[in-house]
Design an enzyme around this catalytic site. Sequence first.
Site, mmCIF file in Angstrom:
data_model
loop_
_atom_site.group_PDB
_atom_site.id
_atom_site.type_symbol
_atom_site.label_atom_id
_atom_site.label_comp_id
_atom_site.label_asym_id
_atom_site.label_seq_id
_atom_site.Cartn_x
_atom_site.Cartn_y
_atom_site.Cartn_z
ATOM 1 N N ASP A 1 0.871 -1.171 0.000
ATOM 2 C CA ASP A 1 0.000 0.000 0.000
ATOM 3 C C ASP A 1 0.910 1.224 0.000
ATOM 4 O OD1 ASP A 1 -1.938 1.909 0.246
ATOM 5 O OD2 ASP A 1 -2.699 1.233 2.174
ATOM 6 N N TYR B 1 6.672 10.413 4.588
ATOM 7 C CA TYR B 1 6.615 9.201 3.761
ATOM 8 C C TYR B 1 7.055 9.529 2.340
ATOM 9 C CZ TYR B 1 4.748 5.552 0.797
ATOM 10 O OH TYR B 1 4.621 4.573 -0.142
ATOM 11 N N ASN C 1 -1.598 -2.725 6.477
ATOM 12 C CA ASN C 1 -0.776 -1.884 5.626
ATOM 13 C C ASN C 1 -1.243 -0.439 5.522
ATOM 14 O OD1 ASN C 1 -2.988 -2.070 3.955
ATOM 15 N ND2 ASN C 1 -1.935 -3.115 2.292
ATOM 16 N N ASP C 2 -2.275 -0.024 6.202
ATOM 17 C CA ASP C 2 -2.790 1.340 6.084
ATOM 18 C C ASP C 2 -2.244 2.280 7.156
ATOM 19 O OD1 ASP C 2 -4.307 0.758 3.875
ATOM 20 O OD2 ASP C 2 -6.052 0.183 5.043
ATOM 21 N N TRP D 1 4.090 3.988 8.534
ATOM 22 C CA TRP D 1 5.148 3.255 9.237
ATOM 23 C C TRP D 1 6.375 4.124 9.498
ATOM 24 C CZ3 TRP D 1 3.949 -1.153 11.478
ATOM 25 C CH2 TRP D 1 2.806 -1.817 11.033
ATOM 26 N N TRP E 1 5.506 -3.925 7.835
ATOM 27 C CA TRP E 1 4.449 -4.928 7.843
ATOM 28 C C TRP E 1 4.870 -6.054 6.919
ATOM 29 C CZ3 TRP E 1 4.104 -0.589 4.888
ATOM 30 C CH2 TRP E 1 3.688 -0.703 3.572
ATOM 31 N N ASP F 1 8.483 1.260 4.560
ATOM 32 C CA ASP F 1 8.354 2.597 4.003
ATOM 33 C C ASP F 1 9.707 3.276 4.042
ATOM 34 O OD1 ASP F 1 5.664 2.243 3.607
ATOM 35 O OD2 ASP F 1 5.042 3.342 5.393
#
Length: 178
Positions: free
Chosen positions: A80, A166, A153-154, A157, A105, A124
């Site tokens: 994601d 990000y 995954n939402d 991270w 993740w 990430d």
Amino acid sequence: MLSLIDKFTDWMDRLAETGSRRVAQSSGRRSFLARSGAVLVGGALLPVLPFYRTFGQATAWAAEEGDASTCEYWRYCALDGNLCNSCGGSLTQCPPGSEISKVSWVGTCTNPMDGKDYLVSYNDCCGKAICDNSPFCNTNERERPGYRMGLHNDINWCMANASQGYHCTVAALVGLAE
């Protein structure tokens, strides 16, 4: 009753002192050091047990095929985010100027080449503005609910890093799913 306990502890003290003095008289510090050195050197000469050296090297156990610059690539089954290999990085490394997230993740993806399931770690890349010239993939195969953070995954991270912006996401193979 108290005198019985005192007698017992005195007896234990005398026994421990006598034993310690006997050991000290029969062996010295040099012999102890010599014996412990022999054990250490002898242990170093024993053959080393084999271990798995290909950790993180996908080519050692997973045949690669497909276009890693599209969201349909098999490793991206639970990704994601934006693809780092379109932002100056690679499939497994962050682009220059960004750093990999300290948390990630994990997804289980099936490799169509050999039909096996592999654990894929999604990290990430943080510290730069979002990469706009990359395809945004939102594949949620086998995604778990939000209360299972390691499988969801939402989440941003990058929250564990000092640089929290990000940028993109990498997909590194961890190993075979068993």
